[in-house]
Design a protein around this motif. Sequence first.
Motif, PDB file in Angstrom:
ATOM      1  N   GLN A 231      41.982 124.058  85.241  1.00 29.91           N
ATOM      2  CA  GLN A 231      41.004 123.906  86.318  1.00 29.91           C
ATOM      3  C   GLN A 231      41.645 123.244  87.532  1.00 29.91           C
ATOM      4  O   GLN A 231      41.234 123.477  88.677  1.00 29.91           O
ATOM      5  CB  GLN A 231      39.805 123.078  85.847  1.00 29.91           C
ATOM      6  CG  GLN A 231      40.167 121.663  85.423  1.00 29.91           C
ATOM      7  CD  GLN A 231      38.962 120.789  85.094  1.00 29.91           C
ATOM      8  OE1 GLN A 231      37.814 121.178  85.283  1.00 29.91           O
ATOM      9  NE2 GLN A 231      39.237 119.590  84.616  1.00 29.91           N
ATOM     10  N   ALA A 232      42.690 122.431  87.297  1.00 28.90           N
ATOM     11  CA  ALA A 232      43.381 121.744  88.387  1.00 28.90           C
ATOM     12  C   ALA A 232      44.382 122.647  89.094  1.00 28.90           C
ATOM     13  O   ALA A 232      44.905 122.270  90.146  1.00 28.90           O
ATOM     14  CB  ALA A 232      44.103 120.508  87.843  1.00 28.90           C
ATOM     15  N   GLU A 233      44.630 123.816  88.534  1.00 27.25           N
ATOM     16  CA  GLU A 233      45.572 124.751  89.159  1.00 27.25           C
ATOM     17  C   GLU A 233      44.840 126.019  89.612  1.00 27.25           C
ATOM     18  O   GLU A 233      44.572 126.191  90.795  1.00 27.25           O
ATOM     19  CB  GLU A 233      46.724 125.060  88.205  1.00 27.25           C
ATOM     20  CG  GLU A 233      47.544 123.808  87.888  1.00 27.25           C
ATOM     21  CD  GLU A 233      48.992 124.118  87.541  1.00 27.25           C
ATOM     22  OE1 GLU A 233      49.475 125.208  87.880  1.00 27.25           O
ATOM     23  OE2 GLU A 233      49.641 123.241  86.931  1.00 27.25           O
ATOM     24  N   ILE A 234      44.475 126.901  88.688  1.00 26.97           N
ATOM     25  CA  ILE A 234      43.752 128.115  89.077  1.00 26.97           C
ATOM     26  C   ILE A 234      42.413 127.755  89.716  1.00 26.97           C
ATOM     27  O   ILE A 234      41.999 128.374  90.704  1.00 26.97           O
ATOM     28  CB  ILE A 234      43.524 129.035  87.865  1.00 26.97           C
ATOM     29  CG1 ILE A 234      44.865 129.546  87.321  1.00 26.97           C
ATOM     30  CG2 ILE A 234      42.620 130.212  88.235  1.00 26.97           C
ATOM     31  CD1 ILE A 234      45.622 130.461  88.254  1.00 26.97           C
ATOM     32  N   GLY A 235      41.732 126.768  89.166  1.00 25.19           N
ATOM     33  CA  GLY A 235      40.445 126.367  89.738  1.00 25.19           C
ATOM     34  C   GLY A 235      40.565 125.904  91.171  1.00 25.19           C
ATOM     35  O   GLY A 235      39.796 126.308  92.048  1.00 25.19           O
ATOM     36  N   VAL A 236      41.540 125.060  91.443  1.00 26.38           N
ATOM     37  CA  VAL A 236      41.730 124.545  92.798  1.00 26.38           C
ATOM     38  C   VAL A 236      42.176 125.659  93.741  1.00 26.38           C
ATOM     39  O   VAL A 236      41.677 125.778  94.862  1.00 26.38           O
ATOM     40  CB  VAL A 236      42.747 123.376  92.808  1.00 26.38           C
ATOM     41  CG1 VAL A 236      43.077 122.965  94.235  1.00 26.38           C
ATOM     42  CG2 VAL A 236      42.178 122.185  92.040  1.00 26.38           C
ATOM     43  N   SER A 237      43.111 126.492  93.300  1.00 27.76           N
ATOM     44  CA  SER A 237      43.584 127.565  94.179  1.00 27.76           C
ATOM     45  C   SER A 237      42.462 128.547  94.493  1.00 27.76           C
ATOM     46  O   SER A 237      42.350 129.046  95.624  1.00 27.76           O
ATOM     47  CB  SER A 237      44.772 128.298  93.552  1.00 27.76           C
ATOM     48  OG  SER A 237      44.402 128.918  92.343  1.00 27.76           O
ATOM     49  N   SER A 238      41.614 128.849  93.515  1.00 26.33           N
ATOM     50  CA  SER A 238      40.486 129.736  93.749  1.00 26.33           C
ATOM     51  C   SER A 238      39.501 129.120  94.731  1.00 26.33           C
ATOM     52  O   SER A 238      38.969 129.799  95.627  1.00 26.33           O
ATOM     53  CB  SER A 238      39.790 130.052  92.422  1.00 26.33           C
ATOM     54  OG  SER A 238      38.752 131.000  92.597  1.00 26.33           O
ATOM     55  N   SER A 239      39.276 127.834  94.601  1.00 25.35           N
ATOM     56  CA  SER A 239      38.394 127.118  95.522  1.00 25.35           C
ATOM     57  C   SER A 239      38.962 127.133  96.938  1.00 25.35           C
ATOM     58  O   SER A 239      38.245 127.384  97.919  1.00 25.35           O
ATOM     59  CB  SER A 239      38.208 125.681  95.031  1.00 25.35           C
ATOM     60  OG  SER A 239      37.342 124.957  95.870  1.00 25.35           O
ATOM     61  N   MET A 240      40.264 126.885  97.049  1.00 26.13           N
ATOM     62  CA  MET A 240      40.937 126.926  98.351  1.00 26.13           C
ATOM     63  C   MET A 240      40.805 128.305  98.991  1.00 26.13           C
ATOM     64  O   MET A 240      40.479 128.444 100.180  1.00 26.13           O
ATOM     65  CB  MET A 240      42.421 126.582  98.181  1.00 26.13           C
ATOM     66  CG  MET A 240      42.701 125.140  97.818  1.00 26.13           C
ATOM     67  SD  MET A 240      44.403 124.890  97.216  1.00 26.13           S
ATOM     68  CE  MET A 240      45.374 125.358  98.650  1.00 26.13           C
ATOM     69  N   ALA A 241      41.063 129.341  98.192  1.00 28.65           N
ATOM     70  CA  ALA A 241      41.028 130.710  98.709  1.00 28.65           C
ATOM     71  C   ALA A 241      39.620 131.128  99.110  1.00 28.65           C
ATOM     72  O   ALA A 241      39.425 131.814 100.125  1.00 28.65           O
ATOM     73  CB  ALA A 241      41.582 131.675  97.662  1.00 28.65           C
TER      74      ALA A 241
ATOM     75  N   GLU B  19      33.198 125.634  90.583  1.00 31.08           N
ATOM     76  CA  GLU B  19      32.124 125.456  89.600  1.00 31.08           C
ATOM     77  C   GLU B  19      32.350 126.338  88.375  1.00 31.08           C
ATOM     78  O   GLU B  19      32.054 125.933  87.244  1.00 31.08           O
ATOM     79  CB  GLU B  19      30.789 125.799  90.266  1.00 31.08           C
ATOM     80  CG  GLU B  19      29.570 125.603  89.389  1.00 31.08           C
ATOM     81  CD  GLU B  19      28.291 126.008  90.098  1.00 31.08           C
ATOM     82  OE1 GLU B  19      27.305 126.283  89.396  1.00 31.08           O
ATOM     83  OE2 GLU B  19      28.284 126.078  91.355  1.00 31.08           O
ATOM     84  N   HIS B  20      32.933 127.520  88.597  1.00 27.91           N
ATOM     85  CA  HIS B  20      33.106 128.472  87.498  1.00 27.91           C
ATOM     86  C   HIS B  20      34.521 128.465  86.927  1.00 27.91           C
ATOM     87  O   HIS B  20      34.923 129.398  86.236  1.00 27.91           O
ATOM     88  CB  HIS B  20      32.671 129.858  87.973  1.00 27.91           C
ATOM     89  CG  HIS B  20      31.244 129.863  88.419  1.00 27.91           C
ATOM     90  ND1 HIS B  20      30.197 129.785  87.520  1.00 27.91           N
ATOM     91  CD2 HIS B  20      30.683 129.838  89.653  1.00 27.91           C
ATOM     92  CE1 HIS B  20      29.051 129.753  88.186  1.00 27.91           C
ATOM     93  NE2 HIS B  20      29.318 129.781  89.476  1.00 27.91           N
ATOM     94  N   HIS B  21      35.241 127.384  87.217  1.00 22.16           N
ATOM     95  CA  HIS B  21      36.520 127.133  86.551  1.00 22.16           C
ATOM     96  C   HIS B  21      36.517 125.798  85.808  1.00 22.16           C
ATOM     97  O   HIS B  21      37.505 125.453  85.163  1.00 22.16           O
ATOM     98  CB  HIS B  21      37.669 127.110  87.575  1.00 22.16           C
ATOM     99  CG  HIS B  21      38.094 128.468  88.040  1.00 22.16           C
ATOM    100  ND1 HIS B  21      37.568 129.062  89.158  1.00 22.16           N
ATOM    101  CD2 HIS B  21      38.998 129.339  87.544  1.00 22.16           C
ATOM    102  CE1 HIS B  21      38.129 130.246  89.334  1.00 22.16           C
ATOM    103  NE2 HIS B  21      39.000 130.442  88.371  1.00 22.16           N
ATOM    104  N   LEU B  22      35.421 125.062  85.906  1.00 20.46           N
ATOM    105  CA  LEU B  22      35.367 123.738  85.285  1.00 20.46           C
ATOM    106  C   LEU B  22      35.661 123.821  83.791  1.00 20.46           C
ATOM    107  O   LEU B  22      35.115 124.662  83.079  1.00 20.46           O
ATOM    108  CB  LEU B  22      33.995 123.095  85.507  1.00 20.46           C
ATOM    109  CG  LEU B  22      33.699 122.647  86.940  1.00 20.46           C
ATOM    110  CD1 LEU B  22      32.241 122.205  87.063  1.00 20.46           C
ATOM    111  CD2 LEU B  22      34.628 121.518  87.366  1.00 20.46           C
ATOM    112  N   GLY B  23      36.545 122.961  83.329  1.00 17.41           N
ATOM    113  CA  GLY B  23      36.868 122.887  81.909  1.00 17.41           C
ATOM    114  C   GLY B  23      37.973 123.818  81.464  1.00 17.41           C
ATOM    115  O   GLY B  23      38.337 123.805  80.279  1.00 17.41           O
ATOM    116  N   MET B  24      38.533 124.613  82.368  1.00 21.33           N
ATOM    117  CA  MET B  24      39.590 125.551  81.962  1.00 21.33           C
ATOM    118  C   MET B  24      40.823 124.780  81.509  1.00 21.33           C
ATOM    119  O   MET B  24      41.330 123.922  82.208  1.00 21.33           O
ATOM    120  CB  MET B  24      39.950 126.486  83.114  1.00 21.33           C
ATOM    121  CG  MET B  24      41.020 127.504  82.732  1.00 21.33           C
ATOM    122  SD  MET B  24      41.456 128.622  84.085  1.00 21.33           S
ATOM    123  CE  MET B  24      40.073 129.759  84.000  1.00 21.33           C
ATOM    124  N   THR B  25      41.306 125.119  80.334  1.00 21.77           N
ATOM    125  CA  THR B  25      42.440 124.416  79.744  1.00 21.77           C
ATOM    126  C   THR B  25      43.765 125.015  80.212  1.00 21.77           C
ATOM    127  O   THR B  25      43.818 126.143  80.696  1.00 21.77           O
ATOM    128  CB  THR B  25      42.380 124.501  78.216  1.00 21.77           C
ATOM    129  OG1 THR B  25      42.437 125.877  77.823  1.00 21.77           O
ATOM    130  CG2 THR B  25      41.107 123.867  77.691  1.00 21.77           C
TER     131      THR B  25
END
Length: 472
Positions: free
Chosen positions: A354-364, A388-394
């Motif tokens: 979530q800290a990688e794909i989640g953040v990049s998706s949010s940025m994009a 919101e839809h990446h929360l908890g991704m391992t």
Amino acid sequence: MESISIFEIIKVGIGPSSSHTMGPWRAALFFLDLLRKNSQLNKVAEISTTLFGSLAKTGKGHGTDIAVILGLSNEDFKTIDTDKIGEKIEEIKSKGSISISADHSISFNYDKHILFEYSKSLDYHPNGMRFEAKLIDGSLISQEYFSVGGGFVVKQNTGHVATNPITSKYPCHSQKDLLDNCNRLNLSISELVMLNETAWQTEAETRKQALYIWEEIKNCIFRGINKSGMLPGGLKVRRRAYDLNEKFLKGQKFANVADWIKAIKNGPKDFDTVNKWISVFALAVNEENASFGRIITAPTNGASGVIPAVIMYAHCFTQNFGEDEIVKFILTAGEIGTLYKKGATISAAMGGCQAEIGVSSSMAAGALTEALGGRKEQVCQAAEIAMEHHLGMTCDPIGGLVQIPCIERNSMGAIKAITASNMALESDSSAARLSLDNVIQVMWETALDMKSKYKETSEGGLAKIPVNIAEC
């Protein structure tokens, strides 16, 4: 809290991992610089490096050992010929020495001088490492560094994250700061970011650097679609971007990236085709990343395909997406990334994927909304929806390699970003019940609650499924 330039969030990097490759590489260079400043560099007899915690557990798969060796060899990951990395490493191992300066070489034995401390982590951060130099007179110089995500490296007690820590004119450490400053100055988000970037360089220089990032993105994707075969590392993962590009363009060959993009623009634009091209763009970047290729870290290497896929989608398939829109996109994406860096984490070893794909998706998502003319409130809403839809991704890379499930997740993150932007652009943002600040806080709380085996250790999730890994 210090301000962070957007070009520390979106920058030229090298695969496969920003925290496990670029960070240790930079730390090795920092250690050499420390010795140089103390007039001790030419007095060194040998240097040993101990990797702790997550750096040890996924170190070989992420190329941490290779990064340390190249850093201690004074190589620069921004300029090194990436095709020659394997050759350089083999030469150092066979010679049994490393040139730590132009006129001083030291002995090197891989098994003796690169140590993996699998069962121990340093207290400050899971990505800890210790460099120890033994001088000719027998004395020891030791320093610990921590790779805290996105290529950022810190010492435990410095308190600084940015390379050049300053306070910008209108600092923004939250969505509230961002919107308050925009409203007070009557500026869009990208205009405010451009103004704040003048703390580091002129507006003309900022624009030039943003367009340079765009050129690097295009070139990276083009390299990726022109390479076939298996990725390194033993998982026998086949490159897919090459085959898909061949299929969609019916085997046409292109001498340069401009002609290739023109062919895509002149091709079909139905939903199915566009959707497939988005995956090609993301796959191309992350296959380059998995191969120690040069990519754009945005905000990390494991997530380096999301922003390129979304911005290339916009350039190829939306109307009037030229240089002005590209600059707006990169400025906005970088600013959203700084909010996560300061309010949560962009380190998978701290927060999972979530800290990688989640953040990049949010940025994009936020950046696309800004570039397509969305209001500042819609920009923040798009960024919130995507996270919101990446929360908890391992983070559970098989074999410690940034390949499975990492490469495909970039395609998923790009699609989610575009969907989030579309939803925000068609929404009344005043009706939103969650803010970007809310989701950043929850993301951080989720990171703290997540078990360590799901945080870039390859000890849980998909990574514990038995998979035969051949020798590299």
